[in-house]
Write a protein that holds these residues in place. Structure first.
Motif, PDB file in Angstrom:
ATOM      1  N   ALA A   1      -0.827  12.419 -11.965  1.00 26.94           N
ATOM      2  CA  ALA A   1       0.004  11.441 -11.248  1.00 26.94           C
ATOM      3  C   ALA A   1      -0.872  10.395 -10.566  1.00 26.94           C
ATOM      4  O   ALA A   1      -0.574   9.198 -10.590  1.00 26.94           O
ATOM      5  CB  ALA A   1       0.879  12.162 -10.217  1.00 26.94           C
ATOM      6  N   TYR A   2      -1.973  10.845  -9.974  1.00 28.03           N
ATOM      7  CA  TYR A   2      -2.896   9.950  -9.279  1.00 28.03           C
ATOM      8  C   TYR A   2      -3.543   8.973 -10.265  1.00 28.03           C
ATOM      9  O   TYR A   2      -3.629   7.776 -10.009  1.00 28.03           O
ATOM     10  CB  TYR A   2      -3.958  10.787  -8.571  1.00 28.03           C
ATOM     11  CG  TYR A   2      -5.000   9.992  -7.820  1.00 28.03           C
ATOM     12  CD1 TYR A   2      -4.690   9.357  -6.622  1.00 28.03           C
ATOM     13  CD2 TYR A   2      -6.304   9.890  -8.304  1.00 28.03           C
ATOM     14  CE1 TYR A   2      -5.660   8.621  -5.929  1.00 28.03           C
ATOM     15  CE2 TYR A   2      -7.272   9.176  -7.627  1.00 28.03           C
ATOM     16  CZ  TYR A   2      -6.949   8.542  -6.439  1.00 28.03           C
ATOM     17  OH  TYR A   2      -7.902   7.814  -5.761  1.00 28.03           O
ATOM     18  N   ASN A   3      -3.963   9.499 -11.412  1.00 27.33           N
ATOM     19  CA  ASN A   3      -4.619   8.651 -12.408  1.00 27.33           C
ATOM     20  C   ASN A   3      -3.673   7.606 -12.994  1.00 27.33           C
ATOM     21  O   ASN A   3      -4.100   6.535 -13.427  1.00 27.33           O
ATOM     22  CB  ASN A   3      -5.219   9.505 -13.533  1.00 27.33           C
ATOM     23  CG  ASN A   3      -6.417  10.302 -13.038  1.00 27.33           C
ATOM     24  OD1 ASN A   3      -7.046   9.947 -12.051  1.00 27.33           O
ATOM     25  ND2 ASN A   3      -6.718  11.406 -13.710  1.00 27.33           N
ATOM     26  N   GLU A   4      -2.382   7.913 -13.002  1.00 27.25           N
ATOM     27  CA  GLU A   4      -1.387   6.969 -13.518  1.00 27.25           C
ATOM     28  C   GLU A   4      -0.968   5.930 -12.480  1.00 27.25           C
ATOM     29  O   GLU A   4      -0.239   5.002 -12.796  1.00 27.25           O
ATOM     30  CB  GLU A   4      -0.123   7.726 -13.963  1.00 27.25           C
ATOM     31  CG  GLU A   4      -0.243   8.408 -15.302  1.00 27.25           C
ATOM     32  CD  GLU A   4       1.001   9.225 -15.625  1.00 27.25           C
ATOM     33  OE1 GLU A   4       2.123   8.782 -15.289  1.00 27.25           O
ATOM     34  OE2 GLU A   4       0.851  10.321 -16.203  1.00 27.25           O
ATOM     35  N   SER A   5      -1.375   6.113 -11.235  1.00 22.47           N
ATOM     36  CA  SER A   5      -0.854   5.231 -10.184  1.00 22.47           C
ATOM     37  C   SER A   5      -1.945   4.766  -9.227  1.00 22.47           C
ATOM     38  O   SER A   5      -2.600   3.757  -9.464  1.00 22.47           O
ATOM     39  CB  SER A   5       0.270   5.954  -9.423  1.00 22.47           C
ATOM     40  OG  SER A   5      -0.191   7.215  -8.939  1.00 22.47           O
TER      41      SER A   5
ATOM     42  N   ARG B   1       0.835  -1.213   0.000  1.00 19.59           N
ATOM     43  CA  ARG B   1       0.000   0.000   0.000  1.00 19.59           C
ATOM     44  C   ARG B   1       0.865   1.256   0.000  1.00 19.59           C
ATOM     45  O   ARG B   1       0.559   2.227  -0.684  1.00 19.59           O
ATOM     46  CB  ARG B   1      -0.937  -0.008   1.216  1.00 19.59           C
ATOM     47  CG  ARG B   1      -2.302  -0.663   0.975  1.00 19.59           C
ATOM     48  CD  ARG B   1      -2.224  -2.055   0.412  1.00 19.59           C
ATOM     49  NE  ARG B   1      -3.547  -2.585   0.044  1.00 19.59           N
ATOM     50  CZ  ARG B   1      -3.738  -3.765  -0.516  1.00 19.59           C
ATOM     51  NH1 ARG B   1      -2.697  -4.540  -0.788  1.00 19.59           N
ATOM     52  NH2 ARG B   1      -4.946  -4.191  -0.843  1.00 19.59           N
ATOM     53  N   LEU B   2       1.939   1.244   0.776  1.00 16.48           N
ATOM     54  CA  LEU B   2       2.865   2.383   0.782  1.00 16.48           C
ATOM     55  C   LEU B   2       3.594   2.489  -0.552  1.00 16.48           C
ATOM     56  O   LEU B   2       3.833   3.577  -1.067  1.00 16.48           O
ATOM     57  CB  LEU B   2       3.877   2.234   1.924  1.00 16.48           C
ATOM     58  CG  LEU B   2       3.329   2.415   3.343  1.00 16.48           C
ATOM     59  CD1 LEU B   2       4.412   2.078   4.373  1.00 16.48           C
ATOM     60  CD2 LEU B   2       2.809   3.823   3.562  1.00 16.48           C
ATOM     61  N   HIS B   3       3.930   1.350  -1.097  1.00 11.96           N
ATOM     62  CA  HIS B   3       4.635   1.274  -2.377  1.00 11.96           C
ATOM     63  C   HIS B   3       3.812   1.942  -3.491  1.00 11.96           C
ATOM     64  O   HIS B   3       4.342   2.729  -4.279  1.00 11.96           O
ATOM     65  CB  HIS B   3       4.881  -0.206  -2.682  1.00 11.96           C
ATOM     66  CG  HIS B   3       5.441  -0.496  -4.044  1.00 11.96           C
ATOM     67  ND1 HIS B   3       6.731  -0.191  -4.395  1.00 11.96           N
ATOM     68  CD2 HIS B   3       4.874  -1.079  -5.141  1.00 11.96           C
ATOM     69  CE1 HIS B   3       6.935  -0.570  -5.654  1.00 11.96           C
ATOM     70  NE2 HIS B   3       5.828  -1.108  -6.120  1.00 11.96           N
ATOM     71  N   ARG B   4       2.523   1.653  -3.520  1.00  9.45           N
ATOM     72  CA  ARG B   4       1.658   2.257  -4.545  1.00  9.45           C
ATOM     73  C   ARG B   4       1.576   3.774  -4.364  1.00  9.45           C
ATOM     74  O   ARG B   4       1.585   4.527  -5.349  1.00  9.45           O
ATOM     75  CB  ARG B   4       0.254   1.657  -4.445  1.00  9.45           C
ATOM     76  CG  ARG B   4       0.182   0.204  -4.898  1.00  9.45           C
ATOM     77  CD  ARG B   4      -1.160  -0.386  -4.509  1.00  9.45           C
ATOM     78  NE  ARG B   4      -1.342  -1.740  -4.985  1.00  9.45           N
ATOM     79  CZ  ARG B   4      -2.373  -2.517  -4.643  1.00  9.45           C
ATOM     80  NH1 ARG B   4      -3.298  -2.042  -3.813  1.00  9.45           N
ATOM     81  NH2 ARG B   4      -2.483  -3.745  -5.108  1.00  9.45           N
ATOM     82  N   ALA B   5       1.468   4.211  -3.105  1.00  9.16           N
ATOM     83  CA  ALA B   5       1.381   5.652  -2.834  1.00  9.16           C
ATOM     84  C   ALA B   5       2.708   6.344  -3.157  1.00  9.16           C
ATOM     85  O   ALA B   5       2.726   7.500  -3.583  1.00  9.16           O
ATOM     86  CB  ALA B   5       0.999   5.887  -1.372  1.00  9.16           C
ATOM     87  N   LEU B   6       3.808   5.614  -2.975  1.00 10.28           N
ATOM     88  CA  LEU B   6       5.125   6.192  -3.278  1.00 10.28           C
ATOM     89  C   LEU B   6       5.232   6.502  -4.770  1.00 10.28           C
ATOM     90  O   LEU B   6       5.820   7.507  -5.168  1.00 10.28           O
ATOM     91  CB  LEU B   6       6.239   5.221  -2.863  1.00 10.28           C
ATOM     92  CG  LEU B   6       7.667   5.776  -2.925  1.00 10.28           C
ATOM     93  CD1 LEU B   6       7.867   6.890  -1.897  1.00 10.28           C
ATOM     94  CD2 LEU B   6       8.693   4.668  -2.681  1.00 10.28           C
ATOM     95  N   ARG B   7       4.653   5.658  -5.589  1.00 12.74           N
ATOM     96  CA  ARG B   7       4.673   5.882  -7.034  1.00 12.74           C
ATOM     97  C   ARG B   7       3.921   7.168  -7.389  1.00 12.74           C
ATOM     98  O   ARG B   7       4.387   7.968  -8.204  1.00 12.74           O
ATOM     99  CB  ARG B   7       4.040   4.679  -7.751  1.00 12.74           C
ATOM    100  CG  ARG B   7       3.963   4.809  -9.260  1.00 12.74           C
ATOM    101  CD  ARG B   7       5.335   4.898  -9.890  1.00 12.74           C
ATOM    102  NE  ARG B   7       5.263   4.895 -11.347  1.00 12.74           N
ATOM    103  CZ  ARG B   7       6.209   5.367 -12.148  1.00 12.74           C
ATOM    104  NH1 ARG B   7       7.328   5.872 -11.626  1.00 12.74           N
ATOM    105  NH2 ARG B   7       6.075   5.331 -13.450  1.00 12.74           N
ATOM    106  N   TRP B   8       2.763   7.366  -6.743  1.00 10.10           N
ATOM    107  CA  TRP B   8       2.002   8.591  -6.985  1.00 10.10           C
ATOM    108  C   TRP B   8       2.834   9.820  -6.611  1.00 10.10           C
ATOM    109  O   TRP B   8       2.926  10.773  -7.377  1.00 10.10           O
ATOM    110  CB  TRP B   8       0.700   8.557  -6.175  1.00 10.10           C
ATOM    111  CG  TRP B   8       0.114   9.913  -5.970  1.00 10.10           C
ATOM    112  CD1 TRP B   8      -0.440  10.709  -6.931  1.00 10.10           C
ATOM    113  CD2 TRP B   8       0.064  10.662  -4.760  1.00 10.10           C
ATOM    114  NE1 TRP B   8      -0.837  11.910  -6.371  1.00 10.10           N
ATOM    115  CE2 TRP B   8      -0.537  11.902  -5.042  1.00 10.10           C
ATOM    116  CE3 TRP B   8       0.472  10.396  -3.447  1.00 10.10           C
ATOM    117  CZ2 TRP B   8      -0.740  12.872  -4.066  1.00 10.10           C
ATOM    118  CZ3 TRP B   8       0.265  11.362  -2.471  1.00 10.10           C
ATOM    119  CH2 TRP B   8      -0.332  12.582  -2.791  1.00 10.10           C
TER     120      TRP B   8
END
Length: 216
Positions: free
Chosen positions: A143-147, A112-119
């Motif tokens: 950025a949000y839409n891409e991640s 979950r943190l990993h996905r947010a880190l990408r954003w």
């Protein structure tokens, strides 16, 4: 001497310094420094007001879970993301297909943190390369839409879209980073983002290798 309240003022340099410590010589990701990096990112998000609350509150919750695992009796197995993945998979401590008896496994929590880190990585990169009058709401939404958006239910996506509309301009973001004039912020982001990106990519490849990218 700085005033006491100045000592605790967030500075984005903290995030950069922490992510510098994240990788071991053989490119394993230290969970302790990953969590510390996220603590800094949460401070950054919170210093912009409540607009990112839906992400920062969840991140704080995930940080607590990982710290508890690190400090628990099996903490040595959680020293790196690599050792954590091996330990939890070897001991059937991950719910692989549906939520079950391990809703707070280290693998799921870190994902979950990993996905947010990408954003955040995508958003900060846009901030770094944009002009002063570029719209942060557009950069953040893209950025949000891409991640993250693909992992959020419709109701969260809608709320996020509305929240991003009221984001302050680029100068406000640069100011809360507390690094100095805009050119210094741009230079510091130029140093920090490749480190964050490398940590992200190593984690992404590890999770992909073990089919862990879609943990429920």
């Amino acid at each position: 001497m700085a005033a006491p309240e100045e000592d605790h003022k967030f500075c984005f340099q903290e995030v950069l310094d922490t992510f510098k410590l994240c990788l071991s010589e053989n490119k394993e990701v230290y969970v302790e420094h990953y969590v510390a990096g996220w603590r800094g990112l949460v401070k950054f998000l919170n210093s912009l007001g409540s607009v990112f609350g839906f992400i920062s509150k969840d991140a704080v919750n995930k940080i607590k879970i990982l710290v508890a695992l690190l400090e628990g009796e099996n903490g040595s197995h959680y020293a790196t993301v690599q050792s954590m993945v091996k330990y939890e998979l070897d001991n059937n401590l991950v719910d692989l297909t549906k939520r079950g008896s391990h809703p707070e496994s280290g693998c799921r929590t870190l994902l979950r943190l990993h996905r947010a880190l990408r954003w955040l990585e995508l958003f900060l990169e846009r901030l770094r390369t944009s002009s002063e009058d570029s719209k942060t709401s557009v950069m953040c939404s893209e950025a949000y839409n891409e991640s993250l958006s693909q992992h959020h239910p419709w109701v969260v996506r809608t709320a996020a879209g509305m929240a991003f509309c009221v984001l302050p301009g680029r100068p406000a973001f640069f100011e809360v980073m507390n690094v100095g004039p805009p050119e210094k912020v741009v230079a510091m982001l130029g140093e920090a983002l490749p480190l964050i990106s490398e940590v992200y990519q190593i984690t992404e490849e590890l999770y992909a290798q073990h089919n862990l990218l879609d943990l429920p």
